[in-house]
Design an enzyme around this catalytic site. Sequence first.
Site, PDB file in Angstrom:
ATOM      1  N   TYR A 248     -11.049  -3.425   6.252  1.00 11.98           N
ATOM      2  CA  TYR A 248     -10.333  -1.686   6.425  1.00 11.98           C
ATOM      3  C   TYR A 248      -9.650  -1.578   8.215  1.00 11.98           C
ATOM      4  CZ  TYR A 248     -11.155  -0.511   1.774  1.00 11.98           C
ATOM      5  OH  TYR A 248     -11.298  -0.233   0.793  1.00 11.98           O
TER       6      TYR A 248
ATOM      7  N   TYR B 116       0.869  -0.916   0.192  1.00 13.98           N
ATOM      8  CA  TYR B 116      -0.047  -0.155   0.245  1.00 13.98           C
ATOM      9  C   TYR B 116       1.029   1.428  -0.533  1.00 13.98           C
ATOM     10  CZ  TYR B 116      -3.868   3.147   0.703  1.00 13.98           C
ATOM     11  OH  TYR B 116      -4.868   3.934   1.057  1.00 13.98           O
TER      12      TYR B 116
HETATM   13  C1  LIG Z   1      -8.948   2.705  -1.001  1.00 18.17           C
HETATM   14  S1  LIG Z   1     -10.755   3.361  -1.842  1.00 18.17           S
HETATM   15  C2  LIG Z   1     -11.162   1.732  -2.561  1.00 18.17           C
HETATM   16  C3  LIG Z   1     -10.810   2.315  -3.484  1.00 18.17           C
HETATM   17  C4  LIG Z   1     -12.706   2.683  -3.945  1.00 18.17           C
HETATM   18  N1  LIG Z   1     -12.987   1.887  -4.577  1.00 18.17           N
HETATM   19  C5  LIG Z   1     -12.228   3.473  -5.957  1.00 18.17           C
HETATM   20  O1  LIG Z   1     -12.777   3.931  -6.360  1.00 18.17           O
HETATM   21  O2  LIG Z   1     -11.618   3.857  -6.126  1.00 18.17           O
HETATM   22  C6  LIG Z   1     -11.494   3.333  -0.227  1.00 18.17           C
HETATM   23  C7  LIG Z   1     -13.369   3.559  -0.894  1.00 18.17           C
HETATM   24  O3  LIG Z   1     -13.632   3.194  -1.756  1.00 18.17           O
HETATM   25  C8  LIG Z   1     -15.027   2.370  -1.144  1.00 18.17           C
HETATM   26  N2  LIG Z   1     -14.918   0.926  -0.827  1.00 18.17           N
HETATM   27  C9  LIG Z   1     -14.575   0.344  -0.521  1.00 18.17           C
HETATM   28  N3  LIG Z   1     -14.800  -0.941   0.373  1.00 18.17           N
HETATM   29  C10 LIG Z   1     -16.227  -1.191   0.079  1.00 18.17           C
HETATM   30  C11 LIG Z   1     -16.933  -1.987   0.146  1.00 18.17           C
HETATM   31  N4  LIG Z   1     -16.882  -2.928   0.703  1.00 18.17           N
HETATM   32  N5  LIG Z   1     -18.887  -1.112  -0.284  1.00 18.17           N
HETATM   33  C12 LIG Z   1     -18.735   0.152  -0.074  1.00 18.17           C
HETATM   34  N6  LIG Z   1     -17.339   0.768  -0.802  1.00 18.17           N
HETATM   35  C13 LIG Z   1     -16.539   0.131  -0.271  1.00 18.17           C
HETATM   36  C14 LIG Z   1     -15.562   3.507   0.184  1.00 18.17           C
HETATM   37  O4  LIG Z   1     -15.850   4.449  -0.857  1.00 18.17           O
HETATM   38  C15 LIG Z   1     -14.112   3.722   0.544  1.00 18.17           C
HETATM   39  O5  LIG Z   1     -13.761   4.733  -0.027  1.00 18.17           O
END
Ligand SMILES: C[S@@+](CC[C@H](N)C(=O)[O-])C[C@H]1O[C@@H](n2cnc3c(N)ncnc32)[C@H](O)[C@@H]1O
Length: 512
Positions: free
Chosen positions: A503, A394
């Site tokens: 997370y 990461y």
């Molecule tokens: C580190 S980012 C992961 C990548 C992200 N999905 C993107 O489009 O860039 C974390 C964000 O992804 C979304 N996310 C991650 N895990 C999720 C889950 N299980 N359900 C819904 N949204 C999720 C949330 O918006 C979170 O704030």
Amino acid sequence: MDKTLEIRKVGLLPNKKRTRVDDRDGIIHNVKEALDEYRETLTKLRQKHGSEADKRDCWRPDIEAVMRLRKKGKLVNMRKQLGPILGVEVGDEFRNRAELTVVGLHLNFRRGIEYMKRDGKILATSIVNSGRYANHVGSPDILIYSGEGGNPRVERKKPKDQTLKRGNLALKNSMEVRTHVRVIRAVKHFEVGTCAKKRSFTTYVYDGLYKVEHFWQERGEFGKLVFKSLLKRIPRQPIITWEKVSKQLKKPMMSKDIVCKNDISEGKETMPIRVVNAIDSESHPAFNYTRYVIYPNFFKATKQRGCDCLHGCLECKSCLCVMNTGGVFSYNNTITDRKSLIYDCDTTCKSSSCKNRICQHGIQFKLEVFRTKSKGWGVRSRSYIPRGSFICEYVGEILQEKEVKQRRGSHEYLFWTNGKFVDHPFRDASQHVSFPKLPNFFGDGFVIDATQHGNVGRFVNHSCSPNLSAQSVLYDHDDVRIPHMMLFAKKSIPPHQELTYDYSSRVGKIVP
Ligand SMILES: C[S@@+](CC[C@H](N)C(=O)[O-])C[C@H]1O[C@@H](n2cnc3c(N)ncnc32)[C@H](O)[C@@H]1O
């Protein structure tokens, strides 16, 4: 391999000849890799020779792809064998006959019956129930299979009586010797294309092991003598719900993935990481791709002393890095022993074959950033990942906790270096997943911020039942407050399954 069937595991097949666990895992891995490489080669061949292929009507891209893999020594299970095939499970779906060859399930491209010689007798190893002969399936566990030869639909010749040789004789012998025969069933699918035209395609599903119970001769549909075998499925194998097969198999075949970018890392990673989207019109996300963590200016990486081993650091008693980790070796190509903190060897180690640093060789799997239905972008692998494999680090800018508050924008891409990932509520409120709360303190700790600068790790989504976990690793400096956060596979992961970690998971207490 796409595992698309609903199957019920009711028991394991007897495995008389036990394979060593390591070999078994290795072969299973090779099978998935071979299939993945075959599919990729075939796609490339089709893209390259698409229009040309029509002109050269004898040219078969599927056969050429197999030949290319054979040249590279990538084909697996190449020796004909009776019984189950390592790496192939009941219910596995294959997109064409050539794929059966690639994994060693049925080596013959054309013939429906494959056989081998044992003790001077030919025995059937596998049959493909292609549907070109009149094979009447009475119950899901019974198959009546017509022998080979004399069929004008296959040979474009006048019909004639079948002879008792090759495949036909092999099936007869298999009945007498009571050996197992692998059965592969062709499944026909119809999809409605443009202008409501019906397009059909066939996939092949491994149905498991059968025994030939009866073998006889009768007059067939063209008035000639044909051989018939009644095969009975051996019990205690996973059950395939055939009525659901057709519907479920369509899914992977009809993927509308559009490649938005061939390599989001722009050559920075060891492997290209493509971005695909089959959901909406969103193109690839904008950020600066970096392979390495960006430390703050005030941070000076210092290292007290690493090991100076010459012979692979396997001698835990003498390797300082292994001793720092607690005297137990953490890796054997994959991670075998998780710790709150692992000390990897670095450049001071003189061993050319050092086994104590699997995270420093970069990404080893064909990762893909893809558009999910409700979580924005996510990450998956195009190839099979064995349990314990290193996935990626990461990566982002290292910030002090107090700086985070001053930064504008979302906290979507923050990873606390004590292993805690921080986020705010999900976009899709319908997702009933528990999510870690933002800590209400901003102390002296450090955070990895991948908002502006990051790598593929920033796209890995959260799951409460994840297939990855994070591990802190130190190698290029000694500051335990800012370890590298490495993601490893918690279990073996089939291709195209989304990669996730929890997370809220804590890597462990790191005592400064
Ligand atoms: C580190 S980012 C992961 C990548 C992200 N999905 C993107 O489009 O860039 C974390 C964000 O992804 C979304 N996310 C991650 N895990 C999720 C889950 N299980 N359900 C819904 N949204 C999720 C949330 O918006 C979170 O704030």
